[in-house]
Design a protein around this motif. Structure first.
Motif, PDB file in Angstrom:
ATOM      1  N   SER A 187     -48.046 -31.417  61.137  1.00  0.00           N
ATOM      2  CA  SER A 187     -48.012 -32.497  61.702  1.00  0.00           C
ATOM      3  C   SER A 187     -47.629 -32.782  63.126  1.00  0.00           C
ATOM      4  O   SER A 187     -46.685 -32.029  63.421  1.00  0.00           O
ATOM      5  N   ARG A 188     -48.421 -33.558  63.652  1.00  0.00           N
ATOM      6  CA  ARG A 188     -48.016 -33.751  65.163  1.00  0.00           C
ATOM      7  C   ARG A 188     -47.135 -34.826  65.275  1.00  0.00           C
ATOM      8  O   ARG A 188     -46.357 -34.621  66.312  1.00  0.00           O
ATOM      9  N   CYS A 189     -46.953 -35.568  64.373  1.00  0.00           N
ATOM     10  CA  CYS A 189     -45.723 -36.548  64.327  1.00  0.00           C
ATOM     11  C   CYS A 189     -45.289 -37.053  62.942  1.00  0.00           C
ATOM     12  O   CYS A 189     -45.789 -36.487  62.030  1.00  0.00           O
ATOM     13  N   ILE A 191     -44.833 -39.282  60.093  1.00  0.00           N
ATOM     14  CA  ILE A 191     -45.175 -40.614  59.506  1.00  0.00           C
ATOM     15  C   ILE A 191     -44.495 -40.967  58.002  1.00  0.00           C
ATOM     16  O   ILE A 191     -44.275 -39.875  57.498  1.00  0.00           O
ATOM     17  N   GLU A 196     -48.497 -42.527  54.672  1.00  0.00           N
ATOM     18  CA  GLU A 196     -49.328 -41.368  54.815  1.00  0.00           C
ATOM     19  C   GLU A 196     -50.748 -41.584  54.761  1.00  0.00           C
ATOM     20  O   GLU A 196     -51.261 -42.539  53.894  1.00  0.00           O
ATOM     21  N   ASP A 199     -53.409 -42.222  61.400  1.00  0.00           N
ATOM     22  CA  ASP A 199     -53.221 -41.445  62.312  1.00  0.00           C
ATOM     23  C   ASP A 199     -51.910 -41.812  63.065  1.00  0.00           C
ATOM     24  O   ASP A 199     -51.101 -42.720  62.774  1.00  0.00           O
ATOM     25  N   CYS A 200     -51.663 -40.713  63.865  1.00  0.00           N
ATOM     26  CA  CYS A 200     -50.384 -40.896  64.609  1.00  0.00           C
ATOM     27  C   CYS A 200     -50.346 -42.257  65.541  1.00  0.00           C
ATOM     28  O   CYS A 200     -51.387 -42.317  66.183  1.00  0.00           O
ATOM     29  N   ASP A 204     -44.483 -43.266  66.875  1.00  0.00           N
ATOM     30  CA  ASP A 204     -44.124 -42.183  65.861  1.00  0.00           C
ATOM     31  C   ASP A 204     -43.555 -41.005  66.766  1.00  0.00           C
ATOM     32  O   ASP A 204     -43.979 -40.352  67.555  1.00  0.00           O
TER      33      ASP A 204
END
Length: 456
Positions: A187-189, A191, A196, A199-200, A204
């Motif tokens: 995961s880039r961020c 959430i 869920e 998108d980020c 976030d």
């Protein structure tokens, strides 16, 4: 989302539930008639009549609001002893030789009058010659069979659907690959769980795993100095770490590397099958998975349904609280929980979304829709066994109490206490029915305003 497929999914679900309702009512009507009872009406739905046809002494039909159904079995409520204008030693007969039973309407008080009116309305359907066909005069075990027939049919529908799915398609669950976990996604961020799928956003926070430099394909070998054997062990270590420092050793292209970060505390479900959420440590990775398939027959199906029954009973105990949560979500006081109950409207919406999604194959969609119908039938069946009027379980409880009371009287050589007067519980039935109506309205509004999201 294809509108046509969405509509087909909704229509399939609605027709399946209507068929289930119709079979439920047949589960009451068939044994009632077999035991000599008189059934004057068999209807699917409530409200204005859309179509009906008289066949013999029974009127069959469909009503405008497809939120249930009913059969009218004559003589559900016995006359009160003080209202019964009947001389047991000197009975009266009409000119055709039928015994005359009259009900006087001379009661005062709100609840007393409600009960009296209900008795009078019940006895308006009774004609000369029906005296020996009244439901309340049936043997207690016949009453149990008649009233249990409806919900039992729902349980049988659920069983046969589950059996067909488990036998032909199997139970398919994603399981982490064996051995040290290989990362599939990072995961880039962070959430929130209830958001869920999106998108980020700029607001976030970055995910700890991404900050630590982890990427898909990395093999995690150690977490905070503990050698990692498999994903289950790593998951437990991450969840127990709360927001503490995390030193992660991993391999990438055969080269060992080390990443340092701090896990964050997030609301997350206990597991894929247990959606109970709690505050746990969160890293932001998923391992590579494979699909485990288990096929099963009737015994396996019964075992699986046993577990589902336990979960459903627990859910029934929490139903008022869950519905209250849906009410709060409607007014924006909280997010709607993923495991909150849904109405037939919500079920139809889920069916439409699944049927129209492009994230699943046709077979997967069909299986999901079948399981959705089976799950509704399981819930309806168990819900109707709750021992409260006006549910079927309330009448079953009354019949069982009658059997016990008469059995105790016989054992103690006392006079037969007679039939149990379920009409005295009508005030309770009105309260329960009102509560069910309110909960139904809340769920329908919630399914329209803040629907539960599907996982496809």
């Amino acid at each position: 989302m294809t509108p046509l497929l969405y509509t087909l999914g909704v229509v399939f679900f609605v027709l399946a539930i209507l068929a289930s309702i119709g079979l439920h009512e047949l589960g009451h009507m068939i044994p009632a008639k077999a035991f000599g009872g008189k059934v004057t009406q068999y209807f699917i739905g409530f409200g204005p009549t859309v179509w009906s046809k008289q066949v013999g002494e029974t009127e069959y039909g469909v009503k405008a609001i497809p939120l249930g159904g009913y059969v009218k079995i004559v003589g559900m409520l016995p006359p009160a002893a003080e209202d019964l204008d009947e001389d047991a030693e000197h009975p009266q007969y009409d000119e055709d030789g039928n015994r005359v039973i009259r009900i006087r309407k001379s009661n005062t008080g709100m609840f007393t009058q409600l009960v009296s009116d209900a008795r009078a309305a019940e006895w308006e359907h009774i004609k000369p010659g029906d005296e020996d066909r009244l439901f309340y005069r049936m043997a207690w075990w016949k009453k149990v069979i008649v009233m249990a027939g409806g919900p039992t049919v729902n349980l049988l529908i659920a069983f046969f659907i589950f059996w067909g799915v488990f036998g032909l398609y199997g139970t398919r669950t994603p399981e982490p690959d064996a051995g040290q976990p290989v990362i599939d996604t990072v995961s880039r961020c962070v959430i929130p769980y209830n958001e869920e799928g999106r998108d980020c956003a700029a607001s976030d926070p970055p995910a700890p795993a991404y900050e630590a430099g982890l990427r898909p394909g990395d093999v995690i070998t150690s977490f905070n100095g503990t050698s990692v054997r498999d994903w289950d062990q790593l998951r437990a270590l991450i969840r127990a770490n709360d927001n503490g420092r995390a030193v992660i050793v991993y391999e990438r292209d055969g080269v060992e590397r080390t990443g340092t970060t701090s896990t964050t505390v997030e609301l997350r479900p206990a597991s894929a099958s247990d959606l109970t959420v709690s505050q746990v440590g969160f890293l932001g990775v998923t391992p590579t998975f494979h699909t485990a398939v288990v096929y099963g027959g009737p015994v396996y199906t019964l075992q699986e349904m046993g577990g589902m029954t336990v979960q459903t009973v627990e859910a029934l105990g929490q139903l008022p609280v869950k519905v209250y949560g849906v009410g709060r979500a409607i007014v924006g006081a909280q997010e709607r929980e993923q495991d909150s109950p849904v109405s037939i409207v919500g079920g139809g919406r889920i069916a439409g979304e699944v049927a129209s999604t492009d994230k699943a194959q046709v077979t997967e969609k069909a299986v999901f829709l079948l399981l959705l119908v089976a799950g509704f039938n399981l819930f309806i069946g168990l819900f109707n066994f709750i021992p409260l009027l006006p549910l079927d379980g309330g009448h079953i409880a009354g019949a069982l109490y009658e059997a016990i009371r008469r059995g105790v009287a016989r054992a103690r050589h006392r006079p037969d206490p007679g039939y149990v007067d379920v009409a005295k519980l009508l005030p309770v039935a009105y309260v329960v029915a009102s509560a069910l109506l309110v909960m139904g309205v809340v769920l329908i509004v919630g399914d329209l305003v803040v629907p539960v999201r599907t996982e496809f």
